[in-house]
Scaffold this active site. Sequence first.
Site, mmCIF file in Angstrom:
data_model
loop_
_atom_site.group_PDB
_atom_site.id
_atom_site.type_symbol
_atom_site.label_atom_id
_atom_site.label_comp_id
_atom_site.label_asym_id
_atom_site.label_seq_id
_atom_site.Cartn_x
_atom_site.Cartn_y
_atom_site.Cartn_z
ATOM 1 C CD GLN A 129 -31.414 -52.551 -28.233
ATOM 2 O OE1 GLN A 129 -32.256 -53.106 -28.905
ATOM 3 N NE2 GLN A 129 -30.978 -51.331 -28.487
ATOM 4 C CE1 TYR A 231 -27.689 -46.123 -17.594
ATOM 5 C CE2 TYR A 231 -25.567 -46.916 -18.383
ATOM 6 C CZ TYR A 231 -26.841 -47.164 -17.903
ATOM 7 O OH TYR A 231 -27.256 -48.455 -17.737
HETATM 8 P P1 NAD Z 1 -31.236 -44.036 -15.899
HETATM 9 O O1 NAD Z 1 -32.256 -44.855 -15.165
HETATM 10 O O2 NAD Z 1 -29.837 -44.070 -15.441
HETATM 11 O O3 NAD Z 1 -31.728 -42.488 -15.875
HETATM 12 C C1 NAD Z 1 -33.031 -42.127 -16.232
HETATM 13 C C2 NAD Z 1 -32.999 -40.779 -16.910
HETATM 14 O O4 NAD Z 1 -32.703 -39.751 -15.969
HETATM 15 C C3 NAD Z 1 -31.960 -40.633 -18.041
HETATM 16 O O5 NAD Z 1 -32.638 -40.334 -19.246
HETATM 17 C C4 NAD Z 1 -31.106 -39.458 -17.570
HETATM 18 O O6 NAD Z 1 -30.649 -38.643 -18.648
HETATM 19 C C5 NAD Z 1 -32.085 -38.705 -16.695
HETATM 20 N N1 NAD Z 1 -31.494 -37.722 -15.789
HETATM 21 C C6 NAD Z 1 -30.336 -37.774 -15.078
HETATM 22 N N2 NAD Z 1 -30.161 -36.630 -14.380
HETATM 23 C C7 NAD Z 1 -31.250 -35.842 -14.632
HETATM 24 C C8 NAD Z 1 -31.662 -34.542 -14.223
HETATM 25 N N3 NAD Z 1 -30.913 -33.785 -13.410
HETATM 26 N N4 NAD Z 1 -32.833 -34.059 -14.708
HETATM 27 C C9 NAD Z 1 -33.609 -34.782 -15.563
HETATM 28 N N5 NAD Z 1 -33.264 -36.008 -15.988
HETATM 29 C C10 NAD Z 1 -32.099 -36.531 -15.540
HETATM 30 O O7 NAD Z 1 -31.256 -44.349 -17.445
HETATM 31 P P2 NAD Z 1 -31.899 -45.556 -18.247
HETATM 32 O O8 NAD Z 1 -33.363 -45.393 -18.284
HETATM 33 O O9 NAD Z 1 -31.381 -46.813 -17.708
HETATM 34 O O10 NAD Z 1 -31.337 -45.338 -19.737
HETATM 35 C C11 NAD Z 1 -30.452 -44.344 -20.104
HETATM 36 C C12 NAD Z 1 -30.232 -44.353 -21.598
HETATM 37 O O11 NAD Z 1 -29.718 -45.581 -22.059
HETATM 38 C C13 NAD Z 1 -31.474 -44.082 -22.432
HETATM 39 O O12 NAD Z 1 -31.125 -43.185 -23.427
HETATM 40 C C14 NAD Z 1 -31.799 -45.365 -23.059
HETATM 41 O O13 NAD Z 1 -32.449 -45.204 -24.294
HETATM 42 C C15 NAD Z 1 -30.399 -45.929 -23.255
HETATM 43 N N6 NAD Z 1 -30.474 -47.393 -23.385
HETATM 44 C C16 NAD Z 1 -29.756 -48.000 -24.388
HETATM 45 C C17 NAD Z 1 -29.817 -49.389 -24.531
HETATM 46 C C18 NAD Z 1 -29.065 -50.106 -25.589
HETATM 47 O O14 NAD Z 1 -28.692 -49.519 -26.575
HETATM 48 N N7 NAD Z 1 -28.804 -51.387 -25.403
HETATM 49 C C19 NAD Z 1 -30.592 -50.144 -23.664
HETATM 50 C C20 NAD Z 1 -31.300 -49.475 -22.659
HETATM 51 C C21 NAD Z 1 -31.221 -48.103 -22.525
#
Ligand code: NAD
Length: 379
Positions: A129, A231
């Site tokens: 993180q 994702y």
């Molecule tokens: P991302 O930028 O790839 O996507 C953004 C969002 O778009 C995601 O929530 C995805 O579900 C959503 N999405 C995809 N298709 C869609 C659709 N058709 N309609 C509506 N929404 C849609 O994702 P991100 O912001 O980089 O993060 C994704 C996940 O990873 C999150 O749950 C975040 O909490 C998690 N995360 C975990 C860690 C960790 O544990 N180290 C760190 C960062 C993020």
Amino acid sequence: MPILLIPVETAAGETRVAASPETVKKFISLGCEVVLEKGAGTASGYLDEAYSEAGAELVQPGDNTRWSQADVLLCVQPPSTQALGTLRRGALVVGLLAPYANADLNAALQQSGLSAMALELLPRISRAQSADALSSQANIAGYKAVLLASAALDRYFPMLMTAAGTVQPARVVVLGAGVAGLQAVATARRLGAVVYVSDIRPAVKEQVESLGARFIDPPEMEDKPAEAGGYAKQASDAFLAAQRQQLSDQLAEADVAICTAQVPGRRAPRLISEDMLDRMRPGAVVVDLAVAQGGNCADTVPSTTTDRRGVKLIGANDLPCTVPNHASALYARNLLALLQPMVKDGQFMLDTEDELIAGCLISQDGTIRRSDVLTPGAN
Ligand code: NAD
């Protein structure tokens, strides 16, 4: 003593820098030598003198001698193929390298015999993180997207009781509730808007509601898109059509849409069609953070604001660059968190068995390790 090189970023519009005076000082205390190209931090508000005071050696941009001596190049965006060619064989490049289906990067790493870590591929595990550059930059993008929308909107965001009568709060629809989307929700709520959120991962419903927004449940369909590692996977055309139909009425009543939906390595899902835009009221604003990946919204253009029958379409692909001081400070800390465990006894050790490193090490001494990502058509 490992030599770290921080270049002036050369990509158009890039204002960030990969090291701050704070992280330079820390790298030096770990036993590294830091060489920084003059002016590298100026656009982020970090002057050469501050780096000097932190212990960095300042060199002229493009100093081939220093490039050929560097062990590690810390960058935001990948340098040109020509610049990569001036690094010594076996040097390590670390940055947001845009690895997906990137044939040019693939060829440059092979030809120049380089190792490279693409931060986009860092596994999303809790240990990672503090090094998660996608998150630090997406957070900024989500925040700034709402500020841009509020500045462009022809209405207030908050509900107001005035002597001239009551003003209803703005209605904001956020598409995608990942890191950028959740920060957009939080920022819009702080400004007093009523916020609706669509995401296809049901797990985010609770997070959205805890921020005081309302979750739009994804369409009930058999072929719901799967998810892996936090994702979303790509949704089918039929699913996206059902989702657009569901969102059409929401958007017709919205003042602002903030588009953040993405699927790594794929074209962004198209969630707002021309027909849906036709139904939005003149004066409404759409900010599309996915514009560089093909856009969640029809007709958005990267780095451009257009007026479509009174609806303002903001193609917002470079928002972290508009908050460069904090974007650089956080990005620099991400790099420090990633590299710090690799510096041991004045030596730089790349432990390829480490899950974190293995996930994002796309090339080692010119041997491509993630051809599944880099090769066009593999995604
Ligand atoms: P991302 O930028 O790839 O996507 C953004 C969002 O778009 C995601 O929530 C995805 O579900 C959503 N999405 C995809 N298709 C869609 C659709 N058709 N309609 C509506 N929404 C849609 O994702 P991100 O912001 O980089 O993060 C994704 C996940 O990873 C999150 O749950 C975040 O909490 C998690 N995360 C975990 C860690 C960790 O544990 N180290 C760190 C960062 C993020």
